[in-house]
Scaffold this motif. Structure first.
Motif, mmCIF file in Angstrom:
data_model
loop_
_atom_site.group_PDB
_atom_site.id
_atom_site.type_symbol
_atom_site.label_atom_id
_atom_site.label_comp_id
_atom_site.label_asym_id
_atom_site.label_seq_id
_atom_site.Cartn_x
_atom_site.Cartn_y
_atom_site.Cartn_z
ATOM 1 N N PHE A 234 -14.459 -8.499 18.386
ATOM 2 C CA PHE A 234 -14.679 -7.559 17.285
ATOM 3 C C PHE A 234 -13.653 -7.752 16.171
ATOM 4 C CE2 PHE A 234 -17.105 -5.246 20.602
ATOM 5 C CZ PHE A 234 -18.319 -5.257 19.943
ATOM 6 N N GLU A 235 -12.428 -8.093 16.527
ATOM 7 C CA GLU A 235 -11.411 -8.385 15.507
ATOM 8 C C GLU A 235 -11.839 -9.582 14.671
ATOM 9 O OE1 GLU A 235 -7.977 -8.052 13.271
ATOM 10 O OE2 GLU A 235 -8.619 -6.656 14.827
ATOM 11 N N ASN A 236 -12.292 -10.632 15.333
ATOM 12 C CA ASN A 236 -12.704 -11.848 14.636
ATOM 13 C C ASN A 236 -13.954 -11.646 13.785
ATOM 14 O OD1 ASN A 236 -10.584 -13.320 15.702
ATOM 15 N ND2 ASN A 236 -11.751 -13.978 17.474
ATOM 16 N N ASN A 237 -14.734 -10.625 14.107
ATOM 17 C CA ASN A 237 -15.950 -10.337 13.340
ATOM 18 C C ASN A 237 -15.771 -9.186 12.354
ATOM 19 O OD1 ASN A 237 -18.217 -12.193 14.287
ATOM 20 N ND2 ASN A 237 -17.224 -11.575 16.192
ATOM 21 N N GLY A 238 -14.535 -8.737 12.188
ATOM 22 C CA GLY A 238 -14.226 -7.737 11.178
ATOM 23 C C GLY A 238 -14.609 -6.313 11.513
ATOM 24 N N ASP A 239 -14.958 -6.052 12.773
ATOM 25 C CA ASP A 239 -15.330 -4.693 13.170
ATOM 26 C C ASP A 239 -14.104 -4.015 13.796
ATOM 27 O OD1 ASP A 239 -16.369 -2.345 14.181
ATOM 28 O OD2 ASP A 239 -18.223 -3.280 14.901
ATOM 29 N N TRP B 260 -12.244 -0.758 21.928
ATOM 30 C CA TRP B 260 -11.976 -1.625 23.086
ATOM 31 C C TRP B 260 -10.496 -1.664 23.422
ATOM 32 C CZ3 TRP B 260 -14.795 -3.096 26.940
ATOM 33 C CH2 TRP B 260 -16.178 -3.021 26.809
ATOM 34 N N ASN B 261 -9.643 -1.454 22.442
ATOM 35 C CA ASN B 261 -8.213 -1.348 22.720
ATOM 36 C C ASN B 261 -7.942 -0.137 23.619
ATOM 37 O OD1 ASN B 261 -5.384 -1.971 22.400
ATOM 38 N ND2 ASN B 261 -5.285 -0.283 20.945
#
Length: 65
Positions: free
Chosen positions: A34-39, A46-47
């Motif tokens: 999600f970080e890599n996809n900007g969400d 998820w953290n």
């Protein structure tokens, strides 16, 4: 609709049930995805799930000793 603590812990339990000892790694992979996809909102969710998984797994380990 905001994600509640109850939602986080329920998601953590499901992840542990599905992935066993690899649950934390799965949650961390979801965070990266999600970080890599900007969400960033999903990443933060998820953290929190990862933190709950770690706590649950630590608690289980403490009870076994």
């Amino acid at each position: 609709m905001p994600v509640t603590d109850k939602d986080i812990y329920a998601s953590a339990q499901i992840c542990i049930k599905q992935h066993g000892e690899q649950a934390l790694e799965e949650a961390l992979a979801k965070m990266d995805y999600f970080e890599n996809n900007g969400d960033h909102e999903a990443r933060e969710c998820w953290n929190k799930i990862a933190a709950a998984i770690k706590w649950m797994q630590d608690e289980r380990g403490a009870r076994c000793h």
